[in-house]
Design a protein around this motif. Structure first.
Motif, PDB file in Angstrom:
ATOM      1  N   ALA A  21       0.836  -1.207   0.000  1.00 21.29           N
ATOM      2  CA  ALA A  21       0.000   0.000   0.000  1.00 21.29           C
ATOM      3  C   ALA A  21       0.868   1.253   0.000  1.00 21.29           C
ATOM      4  CB  ALA A  21      -0.924   0.000   1.216  1.00 21.29           C
ATOM      5  N   LEU A  22       1.949   1.251   0.788  1.00 20.76           N
ATOM      6  CA  LEU A  22       2.846   2.407   0.829  1.00 20.76           C
ATOM      7  C   LEU A  22       3.557   2.593  -0.513  1.00 20.76           C
ATOM      8  CD1 LEU A  22       4.366   1.934   4.395  1.00 20.76           C
ATOM      9  CD2 LEU A  22       2.759   3.708   3.678  1.00 20.76           C
ATOM     10  N   ASP A  23       3.965   1.487  -1.128  1.00 22.12           N
ATOM     11  CA  ASP A  23       4.593   1.571  -2.456  1.00 22.12           C
ATOM     12  C   ASP A  23       3.618   2.146  -3.482  1.00 22.12           C
ATOM     13  OD1 ASP A  23       6.980   0.575  -1.531  1.00 22.12           O
ATOM     14  OD2 ASP A  23       6.600  -1.486  -2.190  1.00 22.12           O
ATOM     15  N   ALA A  24       2.348   1.764  -3.368  1.00 25.44           N
ATOM     16  CA  ALA A  24       1.347   2.290  -4.296  1.00 25.44           C
ATOM     17  C   ALA A  24       1.164   3.798  -4.098  1.00 25.44           C
ATOM     18  CB  ALA A  24       0.017   1.567  -4.095  1.00 25.44           C
ATOM     19  N   TRP A  25       1.107   4.237  -2.836  1.00 29.76           N
ATOM     20  CA  TRP A  25       1.022   5.668  -2.547  1.00 29.76           C
ATOM     21  C   TRP A  25       2.209   6.401  -3.162  1.00 29.76           C
ATOM     22  CZ3 TRP A  25      -2.425   9.039  -0.761  1.00 29.76           C
ATOM     23  CH2 TRP A  25      -3.535   8.568  -0.064  1.00 29.76           C
ATOM     24  N   ARG A  26       3.421   5.854  -2.934  1.00 25.10           N
ATOM     25  CA  ARG A  26       4.629   6.505  -3.433  1.00 25.10           C
ATOM     26  C   ARG A  26       4.624   6.566  -4.965  1.00 25.10           C
ATOM     27  NH1 ARG A  26       7.885   3.147  -1.433  1.00 25.10           N
ATOM     28  NH2 ARG A  26       8.070   4.178   0.594  1.00 25.10           N
ATOM     29  N   HIS A  27       4.271   5.457  -5.598  1.00 18.96           N
ATOM     30  CA  HIS A  27       4.245   5.399  -7.059  1.00 18.96           C
ATOM     31  C   HIS A  27       3.233   6.380  -7.621  1.00 18.96           C
ATOM     32  CE1 HIS A  27       2.789   3.765 -10.952  1.00 18.96           C
ATOM     33  NE2 HIS A  27       4.069   3.537 -11.161  1.00 18.96           N
ATOM     34  N   ASN A  28       2.044   6.438  -7.031  1.00 22.68           N
ATOM     35  CA  ASN A  28       0.993   7.320  -7.540  1.00 22.68           C
ATOM     36  C   ASN A  28       1.370   8.793  -7.368  1.00 22.68           C
ATOM     37  OD1 ASN A  28      -0.590   5.134  -8.256  1.00 22.68           O
ATOM     38  ND2 ASN A  28      -1.727   5.112  -6.332  1.00 22.68           N
ATOM     39  N   LEU A  29       1.953   9.131  -6.222  1.00 22.06           N
ATOM     40  CA  LEU A  29       2.343  10.518  -5.993  1.00 22.06           C
ATOM     41  C   LEU A  29       3.467  10.945  -6.933  1.00 22.06           C
ATOM     42  CD1 LEU A  29       2.210  10.657  -2.083  1.00 22.06           C
ATOM     43  CD2 LEU A  29       0.691  11.832  -3.688  1.00 22.06           C
ATOM     44  N   VAL A  30       4.448  10.065  -7.143  1.00 27.36           N
ATOM     45  CA  VAL A  30       5.537  10.376  -8.078  1.00 27.36           C
ATOM     46  C   VAL A  30       4.991  10.526  -9.495  1.00 27.36           C
ATOM     47  CG1 VAL A  30       7.621   9.461  -9.170  1.00 27.36           C
ATOM     48  CG2 VAL A  30       7.373   9.339  -6.691  1.00 27.36           C
ATOM     49  N   THR A  31       4.043   9.653  -9.880  1.00 26.69           N
ATOM     50  CA  THR A  31       3.443   9.741 -11.213  1.00 26.69           C
ATOM     51  C   THR A  31       2.709  11.062 -11.394  1.00 26.69           C
ATOM     52  OG1 THR A  31       3.192   7.331 -11.317  1.00 26.69           O
ATOM     53  CG2 THR A  31       1.831   8.651 -12.807  1.00 26.69           C
ATOM     54  N   VAL A  32       1.932  11.460 -10.396  1.00 27.75           N
ATOM     55  CA  VAL A  32       1.213  12.740 -10.472  1.00 27.75           C
ATOM     56  C   VAL A  32       2.201  13.904 -10.571  1.00 27.75           C
ATOM     57  CG1 VAL A  32      -0.262  14.332  -9.187  1.00 27.75           C
ATOM     58  CG2 VAL A  32      -0.856  11.912  -9.308  1.00 27.75           C
ATOM     59  N   TYR A  33       3.256  13.849  -9.761  1.00 25.47           N
ATOM     60  CA  TYR A  33       4.270  14.907  -9.777  1.00 25.47           C
ATOM     61  C   TYR A  33       4.905  15.036 -11.165  1.00 25.47           C
ATOM     62  CZ  TYR A  33       8.949  16.829  -9.309  1.00 25.47           C
ATOM     63  OH  TYR A  33      10.111  17.526  -9.518  1.00 25.47           O
ATOM     64  N   LEU A  34       5.366  13.924 -11.720  1.00 21.27           N
ATOM     65  CA  LEU A  34       6.009  13.961 -13.033  1.00 21.27           C
ATOM     66  C   LEU A  34       5.029  14.394 -14.123  1.00 21.27           C
ATOM     67  CD1 LEU A  34       8.190  10.710 -12.848  1.00 21.27           C
ATOM     68  CD2 LEU A  34       8.945  13.083 -12.577  1.00 21.27           C
ATOM     69  N   ALA A  35       3.777  13.949 -14.012  1.00 20.74           N
ATOM     70  CA  ALA A  35       2.766  14.337 -14.999  1.00 20.74           C
ATOM     71  C   ALA A  35       2.518  15.840 -14.967  1.00 20.74           C
ATOM     72  CB  ALA A  35       1.468  13.580 -14.745  1.00 20.74           C
ATOM     73  N   LEU A  36       2.504  16.426 -13.775  1.00 20.62           N
ATOM     74  CA  LEU A  36       2.294  17.866 -13.660  1.00 20.62           C
ATOM     75  C   LEU A  36       3.465  18.650 -14.257  1.00 20.62           C
ATOM     76  CD1 LEU A  36       0.778  18.112 -10.060  1.00 20.62           C
ATOM     77  CD2 LEU A  36      -0.390  18.577 -12.221  1.00 20.62           C
ATOM     78  N   VAL A  37       4.692  18.181 -13.992  1.00 21.89           N
ATOM     79  CA  VAL A  37       5.870  18.864 -14.541  1.00 21.89           C
ATOM     80  C   VAL A  37       5.867  18.802 -16.064  1.00 21.89           C
ATOM     81  CG1 VAL A  37       8.393  18.803 -14.694  1.00 21.89           C
ATOM     82  CG2 VAL A  37       7.281  18.509 -12.477  1.00 21.89           C
ATOM     83  N   VAL A  38       5.647  17.609 -16.615  1.00 20.77           N
ATOM     84  CA  VAL A  38       5.633  17.451 -18.076  1.00 20.77           C
ATOM     85  C   VAL A  38       4.478  18.241 -18.689  1.00 20.77           C
ATOM     86  CG1 VAL A  38       5.330  15.793 -19.953  1.00 20.77           C
ATOM     87  CG2 VAL A  38       6.790  15.219 -18.014  1.00 20.77           C
ATOM     88  N   SER A  39       3.315  18.228 -18.047  1.00 16.86           N
ATOM     89  CA  SER A  39       2.159  18.964 -18.576  1.00 16.86           C
ATOM     90  C   SER A  39       2.423  20.462 -18.587  1.00 16.86           C
ATOM     91  CB  SER A  39       0.913  18.660 -17.742  1.00 16.86           C
ATOM     92  OG  SER A  39       0.572  17.292 -17.818  1.00 16.86           O
ATOM     93  N   ALA A  40       3.045  20.981 -17.524  1.00 15.20           N
ATOM     94  CA  ALA A  40       3.366  22.409 -17.474  1.00 15.20           C
ATOM     95  C   ALA A  40       4.336  22.782 -18.589  1.00 15.20           C
ATOM     96  CB  ALA A  40       3.958  22.765 -16.116  1.00 15.20           C
TER      97      ALA A  40
END
Length: 249
Positions: A208-227
């Protein structure tokens, strides 16, 4: 609005730099003893896990990140000096550290009752093989903060006069922190003939913690690339309108 945004960026950056400074100092205390570092960690947890500390730290992180996205979106060209490229690279790595830290300590504590101490943290990092990553992520964030503060304050004579001392602090604090962590690692290994498994709460909820970490990193990278992509699209549309306007003149 620009002066206000600059002050907000500076203020939120200073909060994050203080957090990193205390984090590095806490690791460096491990040079003397695991217990001393543990007392420092307990004090840091009381500060940053308090309601004001939580609002200050995570509010500063979100604000600083939002302003960084605005800067990425608004930039029309990327022909930057080397110092700016280093600061950009170092700054973009800082949220990765904060995500790992928030998931491994704050989220694990809030959701599953994990109470971190340096022995448990070191054991968890060793068994997961991520101790090198933890150290590698601290230094770029520290570099980004110090460079940003220097670029904002270098026009003050007192800051320019203190440049040798600031450079010494910039270089040696991460080294002392790494030395303290290595010393704590050796102390923990020496305490156990066989290194114990990580805390059962972490083991039970690791997926569950790995899933949280993976999802947050994915959102972070998606926001940077989208910007970045949105900024490039905006810049292209502006150039296209400018060319059309010039042709119609």
């Amino acid at each position: 609005m620009r002066p206000v945004l600059h002050r907000l960026q500076l203020g939120s950056g200073v909060v994050l730099l203080i957090y990193l400074f205390l984090h590095l100092v806490n690791h460096a205390l491990g040079i003397w003893s695991l217990d001393l570092a543990g007392h420092g960690l307990a004090l840091a947890l009381r500060v940053w896990r308090s309601v004001p500390g939580t609002i200050l730290l995570y509010g500063a992180a979100l604000l600083h990140f939002a302003l960084a996205l605005r800067t990425i979106y608004g930039r029309n060209h990327w022909a930057l000096p080397l110092t700016e490229w280093i600061r950009l690279w170092a700054g973009l790595s800082l949220p990765l550290l904060l995500i790992r830290h928030a998931v491994a300590t704050r989220l694990a504590g809030s959701l599953y009752g994990f109470e971190p101490n340096y022995e448990r943290i070191v054991i968890s990092l060793i068994t997961s093989g991520t101790q090198g990553l933890q150290l590698a992520l601290l230094a770029p964030g520290w570099l980004h903060g110090c460079l940003g503060l220097w670029l904002r304050l270098r026009h003050y004579a007192i800051v320019r006069d203190a440049k040798p001392a600031l450079l010494t602090l910039l270089a040696f604090l991460p080294l002392l922190s790494a030395a303290g962590f290595v010393r704590m690692k050796r102390a923990v290994v020496a305490m156990h003939a066989i290194l114990p498994a990580p805390d059962p709460k972490l083991v039970a909820h690791q997926l569950a913690l790995d899933a949280w970490r993976h999802n947050l990193v994915t959102v972070y990278l998606a926001l940077v690339v989208s910007a970045f992509l949105a900024g490039q699209l905006r810049s292209w549309l502006e150039r296209r309108r400018s060319r059309k306007a010039a042709l119609n003149v």
